[in-house]
Design a protein around this motif. Structure first.
Motif, PDB file in Angstrom:
ATOM      1  N   ILE A  72       0.840  -1.206   0.000  1.00  0.00           N
ATOM      2  CA  ILE A  72       0.000   0.000   0.000  1.00  0.00           C
ATOM      3  C   ILE A  72       0.872   1.253   0.000  1.00  0.00           C
ATOM      4  O   ILE A  72       0.639   2.202  -0.762  1.00  0.00           O
ATOM      5  CB  ILE A  72      -0.942  -0.003   1.220  1.00  0.00           C
ATOM      6  N   VAL A  73       1.883   1.273   0.868  1.00  0.00           N
ATOM      7  CA  VAL A  73       2.760   2.445   0.978  1.00  0.00           C
ATOM      8  C   VAL A  73       3.493   2.688  -0.337  1.00  0.00           C
ATOM      9  O   VAL A  73       3.591   3.825  -0.813  1.00  0.00           O
ATOM     10  CB  VAL A  73       3.754   2.274   2.147  1.00  0.00           C
ATOM     11  N   VAL A  74       4.013   1.618  -0.926  1.00  0.00           N
ATOM     12  CA  VAL A  74       4.722   1.754  -2.204  1.00  0.00           C
ATOM     13  C   VAL A  74       3.767   2.226  -3.290  1.00  0.00           C
ATOM     14  O   VAL A  74       4.111   3.075  -4.125  1.00  0.00           O
ATOM     15  CB  VAL A  74       5.377   0.413  -2.600  1.00  0.00           C
ATOM     16  N   GLY A  75       2.540   1.684  -3.280  1.00  0.00           N
ATOM     17  CA  GLY A  75       1.559   2.110  -4.269  1.00  0.00           C
ATOM     18  C   GLY A  75       1.255   3.592  -4.174  1.00  0.00           C
ATOM     19  O   GLY A  75       1.141   4.289  -5.200  1.00  0.00           O
ATOM     20  N   LEU A  76       1.151   4.102  -2.956  1.00  0.00           N
ATOM     21  CA  LEU A  76       0.875   5.529  -2.772  1.00  0.00           C
ATOM     22  C   LEU A  76       2.083   6.386  -3.130  1.00  0.00           C
ATOM     23  O   LEU A  76       1.931   7.535  -3.537  1.00  0.00           O
ATOM     24  CB  LEU A  76       0.424   5.799  -1.332  1.00  0.00           C
ATOM     25  N   ARG A  77       3.279   5.812  -2.985  1.00  0.00           N
ATOM     26  CA  ARG A  77       4.471   6.570  -3.393  1.00  0.00           C
ATOM     27  C   ARG A  77       4.456   6.811  -4.909  1.00  0.00           C
ATOM     28  O   ARG A  77       4.910   7.870  -5.372  1.00  0.00           O
ATOM     29  CB  ARG A  77       5.734   5.824  -2.999  1.00  0.00           C
ATOM     30  N   HIS A  78       3.941   5.856  -5.653  1.00  0.00           N
ATOM     31  CA  HIS A  78       3.934   5.974  -7.110  1.00  0.00           C
ATOM     32  C   HIS A  78       2.598   6.480  -7.654  1.00  0.00           C
ATOM     33  O   HIS A  78       2.427   6.584  -8.869  1.00  0.00           O
ATOM     34  CB  HIS A  78       4.283   4.623  -7.737  1.00  0.00           C
ATOM     35  N   ALA A  79       1.670   6.795  -6.758  1.00  0.00           N
ATOM     36  CA  ALA A  79       0.377   7.340  -7.188  1.00  0.00           C
ATOM     37  C   ALA A  79       0.573   8.781  -7.675  1.00  0.00           C
ATOM     38  O   ALA A  79       1.565   9.434  -7.322  1.00  0.00           O
ATOM     39  CB  ALA A  79      -0.608   7.309  -6.023  1.00  0.00           C
ATOM     40  N   PRO A  80      -0.351   9.283  -8.495  1.00  0.00           N
ATOM     41  CA  PRO A  80      -0.221  10.658  -9.006  1.00  0.00           C
ATOM     42  C   PRO A  80      -0.539  11.700  -7.936  1.00  0.00           C
ATOM     43  O   PRO A  80      -1.538  12.406  -7.986  1.00  0.00           O
ATOM     44  CB  PRO A  80      -1.239  10.693 -10.149  1.00  0.00           C
ATOM     45  N   LEU A  81       0.352  11.780  -6.937  1.00  0.00           N
ATOM     46  CA  LEU A  81       0.185  12.718  -5.831  1.00  0.00           C
ATOM     47  C   LEU A  81       1.438  13.589  -5.742  1.00  0.00           C
ATOM     48  O   LEU A  81       2.554  13.105  -5.961  1.00  0.00           O
ATOM     49  CB  LEU A  81      -0.008  11.976  -4.503  1.00  0.00           C
ATOM     50  N   SER A  82       1.254  14.846  -5.381  1.00  0.00           N
ATOM     51  CA  SER A  82       2.392  15.735  -5.169  1.00  0.00           C
ATOM     52  C   SER A  82       2.963  15.506  -3.772  1.00  0.00           C
ATOM     53  O   SER A  82       2.323  14.877  -2.909  1.00  0.00           O
ATOM     54  CB  SER A  82       1.955  17.194  -5.306  1.00  0.00           C
ATOM     55  N   ASP A  83       4.171  16.019  -3.522  1.00  0.00           N
ATOM     56  CA  ASP A  83       4.749  15.923  -2.176  1.00  0.00           C
ATOM     57  C   ASP A  83       3.866  16.626  -1.152  1.00  0.00           C
ATOM     58  O   ASP A  83       3.741  16.165  -0.011  1.00  0.00           O
ATOM     59  CB  ASP A  83       6.155  16.533  -2.162  1.00  0.00           C
ATOM     60  N   ALA A  84       3.261  17.737  -1.554  1.00  0.00           N
ATOM     61  CA  ALA A  84       2.371  18.459  -0.640  1.00  0.00           C
ATOM     62  C   ALA A  84       1.166  17.598  -0.280  1.00  0.00           C
ATOM     63  O   ALA A  84       0.713  17.589   0.876  1.00  0.00           O
ATOM     64  CB  ALA A  84       1.914  19.767  -1.277  1.00  0.00           C
ATOM     65  N   GLN A  85       0.640  16.856  -1.258  1.00  0.00           N
ATOM     66  CA  GLN A  85      -0.503  15.988  -0.979  1.00  0.00           C
ATOM     67  C   GLN A  85      -0.098  14.822  -0.076  1.00  0.00           C
ATOM     68  O   GLN A  85      -0.861  14.426   0.808  1.00  0.00           O
ATOM     69  CB  GLN A  85      -1.088  15.468  -2.288  1.00  0.00           C
ATOM     70  N   ARG A  86       1.102  14.294  -0.290  1.00  0.00           N
ATOM     71  CA  ARG A  86       1.568  13.206   0.587  1.00  0.00           C
ATOM     72  C   ARG A  86       1.800  13.724   2.007  1.00  0.00           C
ATOM     73  O   ARG A  86       1.506  13.026   2.982  1.00  0.00           O
ATOM     74  CB  ARG A  86       2.847  12.577   0.011  1.00  0.00           C
ATOM     75  N   THR A  87       2.344  14.918   2.136  1.00  0.00           N
ATOM     76  CA  THR A  87       2.523  15.503   3.465  1.00  0.00           C
ATOM     77  C   THR A  87       1.169  15.686   4.150  1.00  0.00           C
ATOM     78  O   THR A  87       1.031  15.432   5.358  1.00  0.00           O
ATOM     79  CB  THR A  87       3.249  16.854   3.368  1.00  0.00           C
ATOM     80  N   ALA A  88       0.175  16.113   3.385  1.00  0.00           N
ATOM     81  CA  ALA A  88      -1.177  16.265   3.942  1.00  0.00           C
ATOM     82  C   ALA A  88      -1.721  14.918   4.410  1.00  0.00           C
ATOM     83  O   ALA A  88      -2.408  14.835   5.439  1.00  0.00           O
ATOM     84  CB  ALA A  88      -2.105  16.887   2.903  1.00  0.00           C
ATOM     85  N   LEU A  89      -1.418  13.838   3.666  1.00  0.00           N
ATOM     86  CA  LEU A  89      -1.865  12.507   4.074  1.00  0.00           C
ATOM     87  C   LEU A  89      -1.185  12.071   5.372  1.00  0.00           C
ATOM     88  O   LEU A  89      -1.801  11.401   6.207  1.00  0.00           O
ATOM     89  CB  LEU A  89      -1.591  11.491   2.974  1.00  0.00           C
ATOM     90  N   LEU A  90       0.080  12.453   5.549  1.00  0.00           N
ATOM     91  CA  LEU A  90       0.763  12.148   6.812  1.00  0.00           C
ATOM     92  C   LEU A  90       0.077  12.866   7.969  1.00  0.00           C
ATOM     93  O   LEU A  90      -0.088  12.305   9.060  1.00  0.00           O
ATOM     94  CB  LEU A  90       2.233  12.560   6.725  1.00  0.00           C
ATOM     95  N   ASP A  91      -0.305  14.105   7.727  1.00  0.00           N
ATOM     96  CA  ASP A  91      -1.052  14.860   8.738  1.00  0.00           C
ATOM     97  C   ASP A  91      -2.360  14.146   9.040  1.00  0.00           C
ATOM     98  O   ASP A  91      -2.766  14.000  10.202  1.00  0.00           O
ATOM     99  CB  ASP A  91      -1.301  16.280   8.230  1.00  0.00           C
ATOM    100  N   ASP A  92      -3.045  13.667   7.993  1.00  0.00           N
ATOM    101  CA  ASP A  92      -4.297  12.934   8.185  1.00  0.00           C
ATOM    102  C   ASP A  92      -4.073  11.674   9.015  1.00  0.00           C
ATOM    103  O   ASP A  92      -4.903  11.323   9.871  1.00  0.00           O
ATOM    104  CB  ASP A  92      -4.895  12.551   6.832  1.00  0.00           C
ATOM    105  N   LEU A  93      -2.969  10.985   8.765  1.00  0.00           N
ATOM    106  CA  LEU A  93      -2.660   9.780   9.544  1.00  0.00           C
ATOM    107  C   LEU A  93      -2.577  10.092  11.031  1.00  0.00           C
ATOM    108  O   LEU A  93      -3.125   9.370  11.875  1.00  0.00           O
ATOM    109  CB  LEU A  93      -1.337   9.171   9.076  1.00  0.00           C
ATOM    110  N   LEU A  94      -1.907  11.186  11.361  1.00  0.00           N
ATOM    111  CA  LEU A  94      -1.787  11.552  12.771  1.00  0.00           C
ATOM    112  C   LEU A  94      -3.115  12.039  13.338  1.00  0.00           C
ATOM    113  O   LEU A  94      -3.395  11.850  14.526  1.00  0.00           O
ATOM    114  CB  LEU A  94      -0.697  12.605  12.947  1.00  0.00           C
TER     115      LEU A  94
END
Length: 243
Positions: A72-94
């Motif tokens: 899942i993590v690897v899939g999201l790394r290669h998904a069409p997401l920007s670094d800002a969107q991935r950072t936002a997802l980390l915030d969502d995780l917390l």
């Protein structure tokens, strides 16, 4: 909503893994938080569509051949997401981790590992949460009618803060509590409490998180057996702000 597995299914799966497998239990507050986070990310989707994604991800997680979280993590790394969107997802995780009113160190380590896998820097303010603002609010409610907090009140505040940021060393927690004592004793108390409430509201947008704050405040305030008029008025102010 896409009929097949989508990026949002991966996101929901990741949230569920954090809440159920890392935390050790999946409670109602965390499920509610996951759905609320996804609804904010998918404003055009209906509540039923979002809930269907969560149900599908949970079914996949509990299935006979569940996908690995690494996949899942690897899939999201290669998904069409920007670094800002991935950072936002980390915030969502917390945000999901904080939904039950505590953050386990294992949950923090998991988020840190995901950040490394994605090659994204994790801003310190995301990990910290509103711990300094919570200290002001908790301390004010712990003091009751006293002019200064007792040792027991300070210990209670530090203990509750540790639930929100378990990675902090005891001496750091004690320093945060001492800073809050000085701020309440020498600064503009009303303004500082108002600023703290606003910061908590902004940092904890999910309903389960806010309920956890209110529950902690009531537990701390009840330590001396009763609420003063000032404490009751402030609690109502806090509850209104977090409604």
């Amino acid at each position: 909503m896409p009929a097949r597995w989508s990026t949002m299914h991966d996101v929901a799966y990741l949230f569920l893994f954090l809440a159920a497998d890392v935390d050790g239990q999946l409670d109602e507050a965390e499920v509610e938080a996951i759905a609320e986070v996804l609804r904010r990310r998918l404003p055009r989707w209906s509540e039923e569509e979002v809930n269907a994604v969560v149900r599908a991800a949970e079914a996949a997680r509990k299935g006979a051949a569940p996908r690995s979280v690494r996949e899942i993590v690897v899939g999201l790394r290669h998904a069409p997401l920007s670094d800002a969107q991935r950072t936002a997802l980390l915030d969502d995780l917390l945000q999901v981790a904080r939904a039950d009113g505590r953050v386990l160190r294992a949950e923090e380590r998991f988020v840190e590992a995901v950040a490394r896998a994605w090659g994204v820097a994790l801003p310190a303010e995301i990990m910290g949460g509103p711990v300094h603002d919570l200290a002001l609010v908790f301390l004010f409610m712990a003091m009751g009618r006293a002019e200064a907090p007792t040792d027991a009140a300070q210990e209670a505040v530090a203990e509750h803060l540790a639930h929100w940021q378990p990675g902090l060393a005891p001496e750091t927690l004690n320093m945060i509590v001492r800073n809050a004592i000085e701020a309440l004793g020498y600064g503009d108390r009303d303004r500082q409490l108002g600023d703290a409430v606003a910061a908590i509201r902004a940092a904890l947008p999910l309903a389960p998180q806010r309920r956890a704050v209110l529950a902690a405040v009531l537990e701390i305030a009840g330590g001396d057996g009763a609420l003063s008029a000032d404490e009751l008025a402030f609690f109502r102010r806090l509850a209104d702000a977090l409604a």
